[in-house]
Design a protein around this motif. Sequence first.
Motif, PDB file in Angstrom:
ATOM      1  N   ASP A  64       0.785  -1.292   0.243  1.00 50.62           N
ATOM      2  CA  ASP A  64      -0.147  -0.137  -0.254  1.00 50.62           C
ATOM      3  C   ASP A  64       1.365   1.420   0.133  1.00 50.62           C
ATOM      4  O   ASP A  64       0.274   2.612  -0.621  1.00 50.62           O
ATOM      5  N   LEU A  65       2.327   1.363   0.619  1.00 45.54           N
ATOM      6  CA  LEU A  65       2.872   2.137   0.379  1.00 45.54           C
ATOM      7  C   LEU A  65       4.862   1.601   0.537  1.00 45.54           C
ATOM      8  O   LEU A  65       5.077   0.479   1.066  1.00 45.54           O
ATOM      9  N   ILE A  66       5.332   2.516  -0.149  1.00 44.52           N
ATOM     10  CA  ILE A  66       6.505   2.468  -0.526  1.00 44.52           C
ATOM     11  C   ILE A  66       7.494   3.380   0.372  1.00 44.52           C
ATOM     12  O   ILE A  66       7.429   4.461  -0.144  1.00 44.52           O
ATOM     13  N   LEU A  67       8.152   3.250   1.029  1.00 52.18           N
ATOM     14  CA  LEU A  67       9.334   3.814   1.718  1.00 52.18           C
ATOM     15  C   LEU A  67      10.824   4.105   1.533  1.00 52.18           C
ATOM     16  O   LEU A  67      11.274   3.144   1.142  1.00 52.18           O
ATOM     17  N   CYS A  68      11.996   4.863   0.460  1.00 50.17           N
ATOM     18  CA  CYS A  68      12.836   4.758  -0.187  1.00 50.17           C
ATOM     19  C   CYS A  68      13.732   5.375  -0.331  1.00 50.17           C
ATOM     20  O   CYS A  68      13.418   6.609  -0.600  1.00 50.17           O
ATOM     21  N   ASP A  69      14.905   4.925   0.578  1.00 53.27           N
ATOM     22  CA  ASP A  69      15.774   6.070   0.718  1.00 53.27           C
ATOM     23  C   ASP A  69      16.725   6.548  -0.533  1.00 53.27           C
ATOM     24  O   ASP A  69      16.484   5.272  -1.852  1.00 53.27           O
ATOM     25  N   ILE A  70      17.187   7.450  -0.933  1.00 51.71           N
ATOM     26  CA  ILE A  70      17.560   7.388  -2.751  1.00 51.71           C
ATOM     27  C   ILE A  70      19.049   7.118  -2.848  1.00 51.71           C
ATOM     28  O   ILE A  70      19.847   6.326  -4.167  1.00 51.71           O
ATOM     29  N   GLU A  82      15.934   5.504  -9.138  1.00 51.21           N
ATOM     30  CA  GLU A  82      16.406   3.819  -9.911  1.00 51.21           C
ATOM     31  C   GLU A  82      15.067   3.106 -10.152  1.00 51.21           C
ATOM     32  O   GLU A  82      14.249   2.606  -9.806  1.00 51.21           O
ATOM     33  N   VAL A  83      15.040   3.025  -8.784  1.00 49.13           N
ATOM     34  CA  VAL A  83      13.893   2.126  -8.369  1.00 49.13           C
ATOM     35  C   VAL A  83      12.929   2.743  -8.089  1.00 49.13           C
ATOM     36  O   VAL A  83      11.960   2.044  -8.189  1.00 49.13           O
ATOM     37  N   MET A 135      10.231   9.231  -1.125  1.00 45.20           N
ATOM     38  CA  MET A 135      11.423   9.061  -0.637  1.00 45.20           C
ATOM     39  C   MET A 135      12.160   9.468   0.337  1.00 45.20           C
ATOM     40  O   MET A 135      11.900  10.202   0.767  1.00 45.20           O
ATOM     41  N   ILE A 136      13.790   8.798   0.852  1.00 42.91           N
ATOM     42  CA  ILE A 136      13.995   9.674   2.569  1.00 42.91           C
ATOM     43  C   ILE A 136      15.352   9.893   1.981  1.00 42.91           C
ATOM     44  O   ILE A 136      16.535   9.014   0.942  1.00 42.91           O
ATOM     45  N   SER A 137      15.522  11.190   1.898  1.00 43.19           N
ATOM     46  CA  SER A 137      17.091  12.071   1.408  1.00 43.19           C
ATOM     47  C   SER A 137      17.710  11.842   2.887  1.00 43.19           C
ATOM     48  O   SER A 137      17.378  12.765   3.733  1.00 43.19           O
ATOM     49  N   THR A 141      17.937  15.747  -5.789  1.00 45.87           N
ATOM     50  CA  THR A 141      17.661  14.617  -6.473  1.00 45.87           C
ATOM     51  C   THR A 141      16.095  14.377  -5.882  1.00 45.87           C
ATOM     52  O   THR A 141      15.545  13.509  -6.617  1.00 45.87           O
ATOM     53  N   ALA A 142      15.931  14.501  -4.625  1.00 48.36           N
ATOM     54  CA  ALA A 142      14.482  14.272  -3.841  1.00 48.36           C
ATOM     55  C   ALA A 142      13.334  15.112  -4.487  1.00 48.36           C
ATOM     56  O   ALA A 142      12.214  14.569  -5.307  1.00 48.36           O
ATOM     57  N   VAL A 143      13.847  16.336  -5.380  1.00 45.11           N
ATOM     58  CA  VAL A 143      12.658  17.162  -5.867  1.00 45.11           C
ATOM     59  C   VAL A 143      12.492  16.488  -7.135  1.00 45.11           C
ATOM     60  O   VAL A 143      11.679  16.897  -7.710  1.00 45.11           O
ATOM     61  N   GLN A 144      13.593  16.189  -7.426  1.00 49.15           N
ATOM     62  CA  GLN A 144      13.404  15.634  -9.090  1.00 49.15           C
ATOM     63  C   GLN A 144      12.802  14.400  -8.872  1.00 49.15           C
ATOM     64  O   GLN A 144      11.727  13.666 -10.080  1.00 49.15           O
TER      65      GLN A 144
END
Length: 387
Positions: free
Chosen positions: A49-55, A64-65, A80-82, A89-92
């Motif tokens: 239902d939700l994914i948290l992902c490091d940059i 890429e992920v 995203m976790i930055s 990159t987070a803004v991207q």
Amino acid sequence: MSKILLIEDEAAIRRVLSRIIADENSSYYVEEAEDGIKGLEKVKEKDFDLILCDIKMPKMDGVEVLQSIKAMKPEVPVIMISGHGDLDTAVQTMRLGAYDYISKPPDLNRLLTTVRNALDQKQLIVENKQLKKKVSKKYEMIGESEPILQIINMIDKVAPTDARVLITGPNGTGKELVAHRLHNLSQRSNAPMIEVNCAAIPSELIESELFGHVKGSFTGANKDRSGKFEAAHGGTIFLDEIGDMSLSAQAKVLRALQENKISRVGSDKDIKVNVRVLAATNKDLRKEIEEGRFREDLYHRLAVILIHVPSLNDRRDDIPVLIKHFARLIAKEQGVALKTFSDDAIARLQGYNWTGNIRELRNVIERLLILGGHEIDESDVTLFASK
């Protein structure tokens, strides 16, 4: 239970975030992945239902992920976790479809609020899809006769275009089903379809209903109000019973079709609109034109594609399948037992003169389901469906 995937290469951070999220709500279930490759493997195998992902991660970075997740399951929100150096990159990633980003070290209140909001949005998306499916089922076209198959074939060809369609046919034949199928299969299906029953609106109010009005333009106009054309911007407007529209309103509709703009009653300001117009009528508009009640130029603007829906008497072969369809639908709606129809009952119903068309048949099936025996036979039809 909400299933959440946390993709983070630093074990300490992963454990802390996982525990904080799981402790926030007992309905949160958190799975962990130590890098992007393993994270994507889990996304392929399971629904989250939700994914948290490091940059910043080894093997595969978060950008890429994210792109891979959006290609596989675009409806799943990704936070995203930055690190502080990753903000650009987070803004991207936001431009690439991320729901939001959280900076390290995370503000716990913001993290949990963002998780809740993302899960709420996911739930809304699911509910919206279910509602659309339910609405689509409501307007399903039922039939296997040649006339109906020809109509379905024409709709499937015309729907992806923006061509205007004039739908004709007697009352109760299902002209609105044609309109809904045209909209649902169009490029505008995610935008609204606004329906206007021109026969149900008094002639003195039809222009205000269609185009809106400004405050003080007439008695009772206490504030500015937008009309149906504005509400349908980007989508479809369905003008049902357009043969009953006043000549002055017809002139304004013609202008909207010619110039893609309207003006509210009492205003000279133009408002641009982008709508696809579908219209329907049970009247012979050619005859209405001859008698001066309908504009010929508007007719030609509307009738780019003509679809005529036949009466039920002209498609009797569809009556058995319609009986079964309405029986299932009504039994579910009314909470009554689903009953079967004997062959002689079906034959008797096929022989009736259906002046009220599909609408009348549905009412008769509902009456038979409520009042008839365990199996609807010819005697039930004679008793409860006599005409």
